[in-house]
Design a protein around this motif. Structure first.
Motif: not given
Length: 149
Positions: A128-131, A133-134, A136-137
């Motif tokens: 998922k995109v959210e995963e 993104t997390a 990467r951060e």
């Protein structure tokens, strides 16, 4: 097995997970970059170049800092991209040690095709995109602004 032994298991090593993930992602990129005639490292250089407006130029040093690469690694990449007529390198007239790099019109036009790469890659990862993104951060917290040498 003691807790100390658990720490030495390969699958418990963050470094191994990062290494494996990096190799896997690079492999996923290969078929996506083939139509662009770019290797993964060349793609990274082009990403930096595409961030700026056409005509913007960078020094090799600035590119190296952005990509966390030394000039010995970056120079051959730039030579290959110049051979493909995607970038142009020019030695500074004020300081001969400084080399400027800019996109060519052909290099700029390749950006259109490249826009599809991140989306296709995301489809191939099944994450998922959210995963992502997390992740990467979290990696930024670990590694941003830290010298590699």
């Amino acid at each position: 097995m003691s807790n100390k032994d658990e720490l030495l298991k390969l699958e418990n090593q963050v470094c191994f997970q990062l290494y494996s993930a990096s190799r896997y992602l690079t492999k996923l990129y290969q078929p996506l970059l083939k139509p662009l005639d770019l290797t993964y490292p060349q793609y990274l250089v082009m990403l930096v170049m595409w961030e700026e407006a056409m005509g913007q130029k960078f020094t090799v040093t600035e590119l190296g800092q952005r990509l966390k690469l030394d000039s010995g690694t970056l120079t051959p990449l730039l030579k290959r991209l110049e051979g493909k007529k995607l970038i142009q390198r020019q030695r500074s007239t004020e300081d001969e040690r400084q080399v400027w790099v800019r996109l060519t019109p052909l290099g700029e036009s390749l950006k259109q095709q490249a826009r599809r790469v991140p989306e296709k890659l995301l489809c191939n990862t099944q994450v998922k995109v959210e995963e992502l993104t997390a992740l990467r951060e979290t990696l930024r917290k670990l590694f941003d602004d830290k010298p590699i040498d």
